[in-house]
Enzyme design. Structure first.
Site, PDB file in Angstrom:
ATOM      1  CE1 TYR A 159      79.329   2.740  22.212  1.00 36.80           C
ATOM      2  CE2 TYR A 159      79.695   0.643  23.314  1.00 36.80           C
ATOM      3  CZ  TYR A 159      80.162   1.880  22.895  1.00 36.80           C
ATOM      4  OH  TYR A 159      81.458   2.241  23.171  1.00 36.80           O
ATOM      5  CG  ASP A 209      75.274  -3.979  18.566  1.00 38.31           C
ATOM      6  OD1 ASP A 209      76.220  -3.912  17.760  1.00 38.31           O
ATOM      7  OD2 ASP A 209      74.105  -4.217  18.230  1.00 38.31           O
ATOM      8  CD  GLU A 256      71.955   4.831  21.793  1.00 40.64           C
ATOM      9  OE1 GLU A 256      72.327   5.690  20.974  1.00 40.64           O
ATOM     10  OE2 GLU A 256      72.342   3.643  21.754  1.00 40.64           O
ATOM     11  CD  GLN A 312      71.713  -5.169  13.688  1.00 40.93           C
ATOM     12  OE1 GLN A 312      72.088  -5.092  12.512  1.00 40.93           O
ATOM     13  NE2 GLN A 312      72.568  -5.136  14.703  1.00 40.93           N
ATOM     14  CB  CYS A 326      79.028  -3.947  12.413  1.00 39.64           C
ATOM     15  SG  CYS A 326      79.450  -2.280  12.959  1.00 39.64           S
TER      16      CYS A 326
END
Length: 463
Positions: A324, A393, A345, A295, A420
């Site tokens: 993720y 995420d 991932e 982030q 997001c």
């Protein structure tokens, strides 16, 4: 007579390009929205309840793009835009709006997305007020600036949205001071050492992008020089000089080519210094390699992850799937609360970072797998892995439809979705709500002055 008629016609057409519009609301990208001749008109920089003069830039069958000329009646929510900054730059789309109103807008974005896609029971969802960021300015700890040579002068900054026009950035008010200072010093060193700068028009090799990331906890700075081509003259001498800058602990080269539309290429090589920098979140250490996702607002990240883990309601007998997973942040933060963590991932370097981060934090009950979630998760389930709890995420595009089908078949009991993008969240909830109830959605403002926001959705399996 005919000549005067044509002249007057052109004059009238020119007049029609400047129109007076009353702004009704903000669009999902922060632009003012009004109506002109029964068409929706988008005007960046305009605010609700303002009366503005706008210039029509382009008309499409169903909408119009326009630019703000001047404000006739100003909103009481308007604040001064940062001085000496080009208003066309991306990342400051809401910088002219009072911060309290920015938070309200971000909540409204979620509500509008739910109304548009109407997942099951959406009218009863509890959408909580947006959690404000501790810092509204200078919060970004990573800067990715483009560099190019234009008419004999080097420019360093960001491209104007949807263009190849580079805006020189002596100051970016949402970027941390250290990352900006490092970017500017690197530009000086490139000029001093005559290092080639990539030329898009002539397709010449050189440095294309300078990425500077700083750890909030340790203040370490990691520099990546993204180049077109591999062998760039004086790149190693440049790296040596960069290593002398304050807090810089490593310099990397990432190689791309002109055919790649993404910022990053696939090949990354350390030139000098440490393999990773270390960030600390909720007393856990995280080593970050250049391409690993993390982030951009580390202080607010603490609030985001604390809220997300709270809503998972984990128990010691559960297996948590961290989809993720990036460098393993969420899984490692939750490892003490569950029996087992399994992270998935796509980026190989991030998987290696996650494994290293487990060692850093003495985590023994977490495993990380490289690959796409929609492929790896069914394979793990077929192998007998219990899937009790899930946290996802994903990128802005949301969850792959094949993954949603897998989740509806596997049906983890507790499920938290960090998004997001309210639009893709709402679309995914249409399918997920076939089996899940949405208990609440919590917005967390990770990127003040922009329309972007992180949403945490708590889903519970319907009995």
């Amino acid at each position: 007579m005919q000549k005067n008629f044509r002249h007057n016609k052109r004059k009238n057409e020119q007049k029609e390009k400047d129109v007076i519009i009353t702004i009704k609301r903000l669009g999902i990208n922060g632009e003012g929205i009004g109506y002109y001749r029964k068409k929706i008109i988008f005007i960046p920089g305009a605010l609700p309840n303002e009366v503005v003069v706008a210039k029509i830039e382009k008309e499409y069958p169903h909408y119009i793009d326009a630019s703000l000329v001047r404000i006739k009646e100003k909103s009481p929510d308007r604040v001064d835009f940062p001085k000496d900054v080009d208003p066309e730059i991306g990342g400051l789309e809401l910088a002219h709006l009072d911060y309290k109103k920015q938070l309200e807008f971000k909540k409204d974005n979620v509500l509008e997305a739910l109304k548009k896609y109407h997942p099951r029971g959406y009218a009863k969802y509890k959408v909580k007020n947006t959690i404000p960021a501790p810092d509204q300015w200078h919060y970004r700890n990573k800067a990715s600036y483009q560099i190019e040579r234009d008419h004999g002068k080097n420019k360093l900054g960001l491209f104007a949205p949807n263009s190849h026009r580079l805006i020189d950035l002596p100051v970016m008010p949402t970027q941390s001071e250290d990352t900006q200072k490092t970017e500017r010093e690197i530009k000086k060193l490139i000029e001093k050492l005559h290092v080639f700068i990539a030329d898009r028009r002539k397709h010449l090799d050189g440095i294309k992008t300078i990425v500077v990331r700083q750890s909030e906890a340790t203040k370490e700075i990691q520099v990546t020089l993204i180049t077109v081509g591999h062998k760039i003259k004086n790149l190693i001498p440049l790296a040596k000089e960069i290593m002398k800058l304050p807090n810089v602990v490593s310099v990397y080269q990432n190689e791309t080519d002109w055919r790649n539309p993404q910022v990053w290429g696939n090949k990354t090589e350390k030139l000098l210094g440490k393999n990773q920098i270390t960030e600390v979140i909720l007393d856990k250490k995280f080593a970050l390699s250049p391409r690993a996702f993390f982030q951009l607002n580390p202080i607010q990240t603490v609030n985001l992850y604390s809220e997300a883990l709270k809503y998972l309601d984990l128990t010691p007998d559960q297996t948590l799937i961290d989809a993720y997973s990036g460098v393993g942040t969420l899984g490692i933060l939750a490892a003490d609360q569950v029996k087992q963590v399994v992270g998935i991932e796509t980026i190989p370097e991030a998987v290696e970072d996650a494994k290293h981060n487990c060692e850093l934090n003495h985590i023994k009950n977490a495993d990380y797998f490289q690959g796409s979630v929609e492929k790896v998760l069914p394979e793990l389930q077929k192998g007998g892995l219990p899937i009790d709890a899930l946290i996802v995420d994903p990128p802005r595009t949301g969850l792959a439809k094949s993954l949603i089908k897998t989740l509806l078949r596997v049906k983890p009991t507790t499920f938290v979705y960090i998004s997001c993008n309210p639009s893709t969240l709402a679309q995914d909830l249409v399918l997920l709500s076939e089996a899940y109830d949405v208990r609440l959605i919590q917005n967390v403002d990770m990127l003040p002055q922009t329309p972007r926001c992180e949403c945490i959705a708590k889903l519970t399996l319907r009995k």
